[in-house]
Design an enzyme around this catalytic site. Structure first.
Site, PDB file in Angstrom:
ATOM      1  N   CYS A 211       0.831  -1.211   0.000  1.00  9.84           N
ATOM      2  CA  CYS A 211       0.000   0.000   0.000  1.00  9.84           C
ATOM      3  C   CYS A 211       0.864   1.259   0.000  1.00  9.84           C
ATOM      4  CB  CYS A 211      -0.949   0.002   1.192  1.00  9.84           C
ATOM      5  SG  CYS A 211      -1.866   1.557   1.367  1.00  9.84           S
ATOM      6  N   CYS A 288       5.843 -44.569  26.635  1.00  7.20           N
ATOM      7  CA  CYS A 288       5.058 -45.253  27.659  1.00  7.20           C
ATOM      8  C   CYS A 288       3.673 -44.644  27.789  1.00  7.20           C
ATOM      9  CB  CYS A 288       5.779 -45.214  28.995  1.00  7.20           C
ATOM     10  SG  CYS A 288       5.813 -43.587  29.762  1.00  7.20           S
ATOM     11  N   CYS A 302      -3.351 -43.037  32.932  1.00  3.04           N
ATOM     12  CA  CYS A 302      -2.973 -43.979  31.877  1.00  3.04           C
ATOM     13  C   CYS A 302      -3.559 -43.507  30.545  1.00  3.04           C
ATOM     14  CB  CYS A 302      -3.485 -45.379  32.205  1.00  3.04           C
ATOM     15  SG  CYS A 302      -3.320 -46.561  30.846  1.00  3.04           S
TER      16      CYS A 302
END
Length: 537
Positions: A211, A288, A302
């Site tokens: 611009c 894990c 878990c």
């Protein structure tokens, strides 16, 4: 806005409209109390020259000295002038404008020692005519290198001082012009040009790509929305797309949410599970199954069964009956809660993005109308350009309304969950706004097309279509203006007891035959369904 009143409560008339009677009121959502000025590149250069000439005349100093003063006073003529008249000597000292050289007079041909390389050189009298000249000894090669390094280092070259540590004399544009080549001088002039905007607190560059325009803003104004000459609208405070009725901090949070990979809906669904305690989506990033939620939760669980890790038994984790016995249904509910969070975000994001896309398309259509199609309409229907402004005004309104509608979805996303009444009112008003805008957009985009065809009816275009599009533009603009005011006021009407709600006696009220909504007799179109007034009953 009082959402429980008829929106047309002022005394302004709304006659059956053609292009001559269409005034700026219909664009009030866009033109409310303009507190800024859009500057083009030519405007910036002219303003710079005018300010320098004005200060030079007022203080009786060379234009190069006036330019140095204005840069140090952030291009504020009044501040520079007041400081100069209060303490001229102090100002000269602070900006580096010396009344006379600090070193005794010399003549051309004198043999001097350079203060940088300590080599002998022949004195050049040309430097004596430059503003800020102090008379310290530097050979042309060293001084040239000193200036070029500063230019390549950025805009600090505008405030460059004498290389002598004990001297504060400024190295102004006239001295730079004597020393450097055209390429480096052009760089210096570009920094000088940009300083008019970048040093001022009341000016900012337009953030639109390629611009080059700027905005001069009236500091302290309530309205933070500004529009550049390139038609790009942005917020003065945060430079993001203008986002009223949403606060800058909310916009920042929303944009961060949209750009964060963790908020990508598909990615979240495919790669995360909710923490059983706090329900924040969690990614598994190690081998894990022992998971630990982030601070401050720190819940350990878990990954497979989502059971607490301390009470976890890997021998029974895989058993279906054991999983059900431990409360699989509760875990499922928590997962559903996390999924609902994602779906809610997706709902608002999809509509926010759709209106953003629609607004960009409307901007492109507006550009095409102004540069190509308007001329075709002039020739096709034998109308001068001044009689066709109702078309561009309609598209201007569409662009602005798309912007407002886009940010109302962010407003809705961050509404407090407990604000049931406000949410219900907001969604109703938002829905009506969307219906009104779609009617206007459809008329300007689709109905207009048939008037470009070879067999287009000029009489129908000038009498029927003109009135329909003009009325839709005004009614839609008025609705969005009131809607926006209501959101900016936090939908305060909900907080007022029913007994305190203002009831307006409508003058010559009429009910729409189509929807039954009451309307002010001064208006010729139903505010709710946008049908014309011939459906009065």
């Amino acid at each position: 806005m009082d959402c429980f009143e008829d929106p047309f409560t002022d005394d302004e008339s709304m006659e059956p409209m053609d292009s001559e009677s269409f005034d700026d009121e219909s664009m009030e959502i866009k033109e409310s109390s303009k507190t800024y000025k859009a500057l083009t590149k030519d405007d910036i250069k002219k303003n710079q020259e005018d300010d320098v000439a004005l200060l030079s005349t007022a203080l009786s100093v060379p234009t190069s000295a006036a330019a140095i003063l204005l840069q140090n006073y952030k291009w504020n003529v009044e501040s520079a002038q007041d400081a100069w008249f209060n303490d001229e000597d102090g100002v000269r000292e602070s900006v580096g404008l010396l009344k006379k050289p600090v070193v005794g007079s010399r003549k051309s041909g004198d043999l001097l020692v350079c203060g940088i390389c300590f080599e002998n050189y022949v004195y050049n009298v040309r430097f004596e005519s430059t503003v800020g000249f102090c008379g310290h000894s530097f050979c042309r090669a060293c001084l040239k290198t000193y200036v070029i390094v500063a230019i390549n280092d950025g805009s600090r070259c505008l405030f460059l001082r004498c290389p002598d540590p004990s001297c504060h004399a400024v190295i102004g544009e006239d001295m730079v012009n004597v020393l450097v080549c055209r390429e480096n001088m052009n760089k210096y002039k570009e920094f000088y040009y940009r300083s008019y905007v970048e040093l001022s607190k009341a000016r900012k560059w337009c953030p639109a790509r390629d611009c080059g325009g700027a905005i001069e803003y009236e500091l302290g104004s309530e309205n933070s929305g500004v529009t550049c000459e390139c038609s790009f609208s942005f917020c003065w405070h945060c430079a993001e797309d203008y986002h009223s009725p949403v606060a800058c901090e909310t916009v920042k949070t929303w944009i961060l949410k949209n750009t964060s990979e963790s908020e990508n809906v598909t990615w979240v669904l495919a790669n995360t599970k909710p923490c059983p305690k706090c329900e924040v989506p969690i990614e598994k990033n190690s081998g894990c199954m022992h998971m630990t939620c982030k601070r401050p939760c720190h819940h350990e669980f878990c990954w497979i069964c989502l059971g607490p890790w301390l009470a976890h038994d890997s021998k029974t984790c895989n058993g279906y009956k054991e999983t059900v016995r431990r409360g699989e249904s509760e875990v499922h509910k928590r997962r559903q809660g996390a999924q609902e969070y994602i779906q809610r975000y997706a709902h608002y994001y999809e509509r926010w993005a759709a209106n953003d896309k629609s607004r960009k398309k409307a901007l492109a259509d507006l550009h095409e109308i102004k540069n190509e199609k308007l001329e075709k309409l002039e020739k096709k229907h034998h109308q001068p350009a001044g009689q066709l402004t109702f078309v561009t005004e309609a598209w201007d309104q569409i662009v602005e309304c798309r912007r407002v509608l886009k940010w109302t979805y962010v407003y809705g996303y961050y509404m407090p969950p407990e604000a049931y009444a406000k949410t219900e009112l907001f969604e109703y008003l938002q829905g009506e706004a969307e219906v009104a805008l779609e009617r206007l957009h459809d008329c300007a985009e689709n109905k207009l097309q048939k008037y470009f065809e070879d067999d287009a009816n000029s009489d129908e275009f000038n009498k029927v279509f003109r009135k329909e599009l003009t009325n839709l533009t005004r009614v839609t603009g008025r609705y969005f203006s009131n809607f926006l005011k209501g959101l900016e006021n936090g939908l305060s009407e909900v907080d007022n007891p029913p007994s305190k709600v203002k009831h307006v006696q409508l003058k010559d009220a009429w009910k729409c035959q189509s929807c039954g909504h009451p309307n002010d007799g001064e208006h010729n179109m139903c505010y709710m369904c946008l049908n014309p007034c011939h459906l009065k009953r």
